[in-house]
Design a protein around this motif. Structure first.
Motif, PDB file in Angstrom:
ATOM      1  N   VAL A 482      22.415   6.392 -58.735  1.00 34.87           N
ATOM      2  CA  VAL A 482      20.974   6.172 -58.562  1.00 34.87           C
ATOM      3  C   VAL A 482      20.737   4.988 -57.634  1.00 34.87           C
ATOM      4  CG1 VAL A 482      18.830   5.639 -59.756  1.00 34.87           C
ATOM      5  CG2 VAL A 482      20.504   7.143 -60.826  1.00 34.87           C
ATOM      6  N   TYR A 483      21.449   3.886 -57.903  1.00 32.28           N
ATOM      7  CA  TYR A 483      21.301   2.695 -57.052  1.00 32.28           C
ATOM      8  C   TYR A 483      21.781   2.983 -55.633  1.00 32.28           C
ATOM      9  CZ  TYR A 483      22.139  -2.029 -55.263  1.00 32.28           C
ATOM     10  OH  TYR A 483      22.154  -3.158 -54.488  1.00 32.28           O
ATOM     11  N   ILE A 484      22.933   3.681 -55.513  1.00 38.88           N
ATOM     12  CA  ILE A 484      23.488   3.971 -54.193  1.00 38.88           C
ATOM     13  C   ILE A 484      22.549   4.879 -53.401  1.00 38.88           C
ATOM     14  CG2 ILE A 484      25.421   5.082 -53.003  1.00 38.88           C
ATOM     15  CD1 ILE A 484      27.192   4.211 -55.356  1.00 38.88           C
ATOM     16  N   TYR A 573      10.200   8.096 -56.648  1.00 37.86           N
ATOM     17  CA  TYR A 573      11.474   8.722 -57.036  1.00 37.86           C
ATOM     18  C   TYR A 573      11.523   8.964 -58.547  1.00 37.86           C
ATOM     19  CZ  TYR A 573      16.435   8.983 -58.192  1.00 37.86           C
ATOM     20  OH  TYR A 573      17.651   9.348 -58.710  1.00 37.86           O
ATOM     21  N   VAL A 574      11.089   7.979 -59.335  1.00 44.49           N
ATOM     22  CA  VAL A 574      11.100   8.128 -60.796  1.00 44.49           C
ATOM     23  C   VAL A 574      10.133   9.229 -61.225  1.00 44.49           C
ATOM     24  CG1 VAL A 574      10.590   6.963 -62.963  1.00 44.49           C
ATOM     25  CG2 VAL A 574      11.796   5.743 -61.157  1.00 44.49           C
ATOM     26  N   ILE A 575       8.931   9.274 -60.619  1.00 46.09           N
ATOM     27  CA  ILE A 575       7.946  10.307 -60.971  1.00 46.09           C
ATOM     28  C   ILE A 575       8.469  11.696 -60.604  1.00 46.09           C
ATOM     29  CG2 ILE A 575       5.635  11.162 -60.453  1.00 46.09           C
ATOM     30  CD1 ILE A 575       4.777   8.251 -60.048  1.00 46.09           C
ATOM     31  N   GLU A 576       9.079  11.831 -59.425  1.00 45.20           N
ATOM     32  CA  GLU A 576       9.615  13.129 -59.006  1.00 45.20           C
ATOM     33  C   GLU A 576      10.747  13.583 -59.922  1.00 45.20           C
ATOM     34  OE1 GLU A 576      10.744  12.430 -55.021  1.00 45.20           O
ATOM     35  OE2 GLU A 576       8.704  12.415 -54.227  1.00 45.20           O
ATOM     36  N   LYS A 577      11.600  12.639 -60.369  1.00 48.34           N
ATOM     37  CA  LYS A 577      12.671  13.023 -61.292  1.00 48.34           C
ATOM     38  C   LYS A 577      12.093  13.507 -62.622  1.00 48.34           C
ATOM     39  CE  LYS A 577      16.281  10.290 -61.829  1.00 48.34           C
ATOM     40  NZ  LYS A 577      17.115   9.183 -62.348  1.00 48.34           N
ATOM     41  N   MET A 656      19.739   9.879 -66.640  1.00 49.08           N
ATOM     42  CA  MET A 656      20.553   8.723 -66.235  1.00 49.08           C
ATOM     43  C   MET A 656      21.110   8.873 -64.828  1.00 49.08           C
ATOM     44  SD  MET A 656      22.654   8.332 -69.797  1.00 49.08           S
ATOM     45  CE  MET A 656      23.968   7.438 -68.978  1.00 49.08           C
ATOM     46  N   ALA A 657      21.279  10.113 -64.338  1.00 45.49           N
ATOM     47  CA  ALA A 657      21.952  10.358 -63.064  1.00 45.49           C
ATOM     48  C   ALA A 657      20.941  10.484 -61.935  1.00 45.49           C
ATOM     49  CB  ALA A 657      22.806  11.620 -63.155  1.00 45.49           C
ATOM     50  N   ASP A 658      21.482  10.657 -60.725  1.00 48.59           N
ATOM     51  CA  ASP A 658      20.656  10.830 -59.519  1.00 48.59           C
ATOM     52  C   ASP A 658      20.303  12.311 -59.392  1.00 48.59           C
ATOM     53  OD1 ASP A 658      19.397  10.540 -57.093  1.00 48.59           O
ATOM     54  OD2 ASP A 658      21.260  10.696 -55.942  1.00 48.59           O
ATOM     55  N   VAL A 659      19.191  12.706 -59.990  1.00 44.44           N
ATOM     56  CA  VAL A 659      18.742  14.099 -59.993  1.00 44.44           C
ATOM     57  C   VAL A 659      17.461  14.177 -59.180  1.00 44.44           C
ATOM     58  CG1 VAL A 659      17.997  16.017 -61.428  1.00 44.44           C
ATOM     59  CG2 VAL A 659      19.786  14.487 -62.241  1.00 44.44           C
TER      60      VAL A 659
END
Length: 671
Positions: A482-484, A573-577, A656-659
């Motif tokens: 997520v950070y990367i 990004y958080v809202i889209e996830k 938790m992951a980059d989704v």
């Protein structure tokens, strides 16, 4: 062994004399001499073995080559007046103790000689390798010079390629301008050609009419000249009568044909007028179709707006009732100005902290300020022990020192941790890597103190962007991807803006800014693009050609806080996830406590995101079910009642992951 035995000589020799007997002067001098020699032997230098051999040689000379006891006694008996009783006693003591100490030396002598030979052989090898060492140093310097020269050449080539790129971009812009001007000229020429074509059609029709009139006039003139000629009166009357009869018949036939033509083609228009009217009719029909489509769309929008209006009215009534209930039951809003005298820095700092924050955020800010003061008052932290539930970097028993760093120092340390983490392969777990980094930086003795100090700081300052993200990754609440991904997205956006800045002045127009955002984020809605532009400094009243400094969008303050533009990117990004996972739950059609199979999860992901590639799909499934990618069954080979997991746990693992969404949900048909 040698030092210990020799250092005890004076003490053992004194035991042979009673306490009342005074020590001889020569014996004291010999003891002092031996002490000095023994101190020299204790030095940790390379010459220690050689000195021991020298002492052994001296001892050997004293033990093996000295006069025998009988000889001493003979000397004492033969020359009693030359030496004296003290010298005789000293010599006797030396002979007695030399015989005892030399036994160990004689036993260790062969080993010491062998070691000295090896030592000398190694020293000769070292001396022989000294020229090779100098040659290696020279070769290293030559290689470094070559590397520096190659780097200088590469920098020069890069600068030349950049200049060539700028020239080519300018040439492309120039060609595009020429293309636009040529297209404009071609459109003008086409318009002129159509006008000329119509003009020539009119001229052609007029020419035909003129030719017909000229022919008619010529025929009339010929008839008049024929009637006026004198030779006509000399013709045969019968012939003239026949000619007149035939002419009248031709006139009657022509009149009938003319009447027939008028009857048949009286209502017929010219082809030119027909084609023109047909073209006008076609244009009007197209306009009618477009207006009809617009009308239908407006009707649909009107219906949707009516429905929205009705729902808005219901929501308004509901909110009004809720507002009345809240006003009746709620407590008054707190007076936040009271915090100005409590917070360090006074009114100015409180206004800076409270800018654009709601009550919930102000509570967090106030708690952080209070916690920061309490944290700085602590001199140590209690150790959490060695339990399995304790993170590996906090496993310690006993008090731990509080290093009391500033927020800026903690942020810089966390940035260095991320920098080193991204620079190497991610083999070890992040908590273990974090503790190893602290050991390399502060030493093993202070690593645990810095671990506790940094952990308490990042746990307290959760409104700080760098600290909150690091705390989430460190505690396993969020994956490193997520950070990367966030850093790569910001870097890609900054690169696109830099490429668009052809003059390298750090300035872009709002139109360029909008185009870059749309090309970088093709799945974002128009409202989201407008939010990003507003966060970047755009206003509805501003002009699209206004320039702004895009580099300021990516700057950070000393505590690591990003600009509002980068924060808005993270919020979207958080809202889209969350929206993506909500669509996934709706597609599955299960409650959170129900179990979901791997095959059903695969189908649901493909339905809500048809453009999902195979590798990304496997990554999502691996994260959701906590299975290695190699153990996932191939598509089509899953058992319907195979691997199962609670839906709530699966969604938490994906959270938790980059989704994120790869493509639009509804695929438009290709033309």
């Amino acid at each position: 062994m040698l030092v210990t035995s020799q250092s005890t000589i004076p003490c053992s020799s004194l035991k042979q004399y009673p306490m009342s007997t005074a020590k001889p002067r020569y014996l004291e001098q010999l003891e002092n001499y031996l002490r000095k020699e023994l101190l020299l032997l204790d030095l940790g230098k390379d010459s220690t073995q050689e000195l021991r051999l020298q002492v052994r040689a001296t001892d050997k000379m004293m033990a093996g080559e000295r006069p025998t006891d009988s000889g001493v006694r003979k000397q004492e008996a033969g020359y009693p007046g030359t030496r004296g009783r003290a010298q005789t006693e000293c010599l006797a003591m030396m002979v007695h103790h030399a015989s005892q100490t030399s036994r160990g030396l004689q036993a260790a002598a062969p080993q010491l000689h062998g070691a000295m030979k090896d030592f000398a052989h190694q020293r000769e090898k070292i001396r022989a390798l000294e020229p090779l060492k100098a040659k290696l140093v020279t070769l290293n310097e030559d290689c470094n010079e070559r590397i520096m020269a190659m780097r200088a050449e590469e920098r020069y080539e890069i600068s030349m390629l950049k200049k060539e790129k700028m020239n080519l971009l300018k040439l492309i812009d120039k060609k595009n301008e020429e293309k636009i001007s040529l297209q404009t000229e071609v459109s003008k020429l086409r318009k002129n050609l159509a006008e000329e074509y119509l003009h020539y059609l009119s001229e052609r029709d007029a020419r035909k009419i003129l030719i017909g009139d000229l022919n008619e006039l010529r025929y009339q003139r010929e008839d008049m000249s024929l009637a006026q000629s004198p030779g006509v009166w000399g013709e045969d009357p019968v012939k003239l009568t026949l000619a007149l009869k035939m002419t009248r018949q031709d006139l009657t036939r022509t009149q009938m044909e003319l009447n027939t033509m008028k009857a048949n083609f009286g209502d017929v228009v010219p082809r030119r007028d027909f084609e023109m009217q047909e073209k006008i009719n076609k244009d009007l029909q197209e306009q009618l179709d477009s207006l009809r489509a617009d009308y239908e769309e407006v009707c649909k929008e009107h219906d949707s707006l009516l429905q929205m209006h009705m729902s808005t009215l219901k929501e308004r009534d509901q909110f009004f009732s809720e507002l009345q209930e809240i006003q009746r039951t709620s407590t008054p809003r707190p007076n936040w100005t009271k915090c100005e005298d409590v917070v360090a820095g006074g009114q100015e700092r409180w206004h800076m902290l409270a800018a654009d924050k709601n009550s919930d955020q102000l509570v967090d800010v106030l708690l952080e300020e209070i916690g920061e003061g309490l944290l700085r008052e602590k001199d140590s932290f209690p150790g959490l022990g060695y339990g399995e539930t304790i993170p590996t970097f906090l496993r310690f028993d006993g008090p731990v020192e509080n290093k009391k760093p500033s927020k800026k120092e903690v942020v810089n340390i966390l940035k260095d941790v991320w920098k080193e983490r991204l620079a190497q392969e991610q083999k070890e777990k992040f908590p273990d890597f974090f503790f190893n980094f602290l050991e390399r930086r502060f030493g093993p003795s202070d690593a645990i103190a810095w671990a506790y100090t940094i952990f308490e700081n990042i746990k307290l300052f959760h409104t700080n962007e760098v600290m909150s993200q690091f705390y989430a990754v460190l505690m396993g609440k969020r994956t490193e991807s997520v950070y990367i991904n966030q850093k790569e997205t910001v870097a890609q956006l900054q690169k696109e803006m830099t490429n668009a800045d052809s003059q390298n002045e750090g300035l872009l127009s709002m139109e360029q800014f909008s185009n870059i955002l749309k090309s970088t984020f093709p799945l974002k809605k128009e409202e989201q693009i407008q939010e990003l532009m507003e966060a970047g400094g755009w206003h509805p009243n501003s002009n699209s050609s206004d320039l702004f400094n895009y580099r300021s969008l990516f700057m950070e303050n000393e505590e690591g806080q990003s600009d509002s533009f980068v924060q808005k990117l993270w919020q979207q990004y958080v809202i889209e996830k969350d929206e993506y996972l909500r669509e996934l739950k709706q597609e599955l059609g299960l409650e959170l406590h129900n179990e979901v199979t791997l095959s059903k999860m695969r189908r649901a992901l493909m339905n809500i995101d048809p453009n999902l590639d195979k590798q990304t799909l496997s990554t999502y499934l691996s994260q959701a079910f906590q299975l290695p990618i190699s153990e996932l069954p191939e598509e089509g080979n899953e058992v319907e009642e195979g691997t199962k997991l609670c839906l709530r746990l699966a969604l938490e693992q994906l959270q938790m992951a980059d989704v994120k969404r790869i493509g639009p949900r509804d695929i438009e048909p290709t033309s």
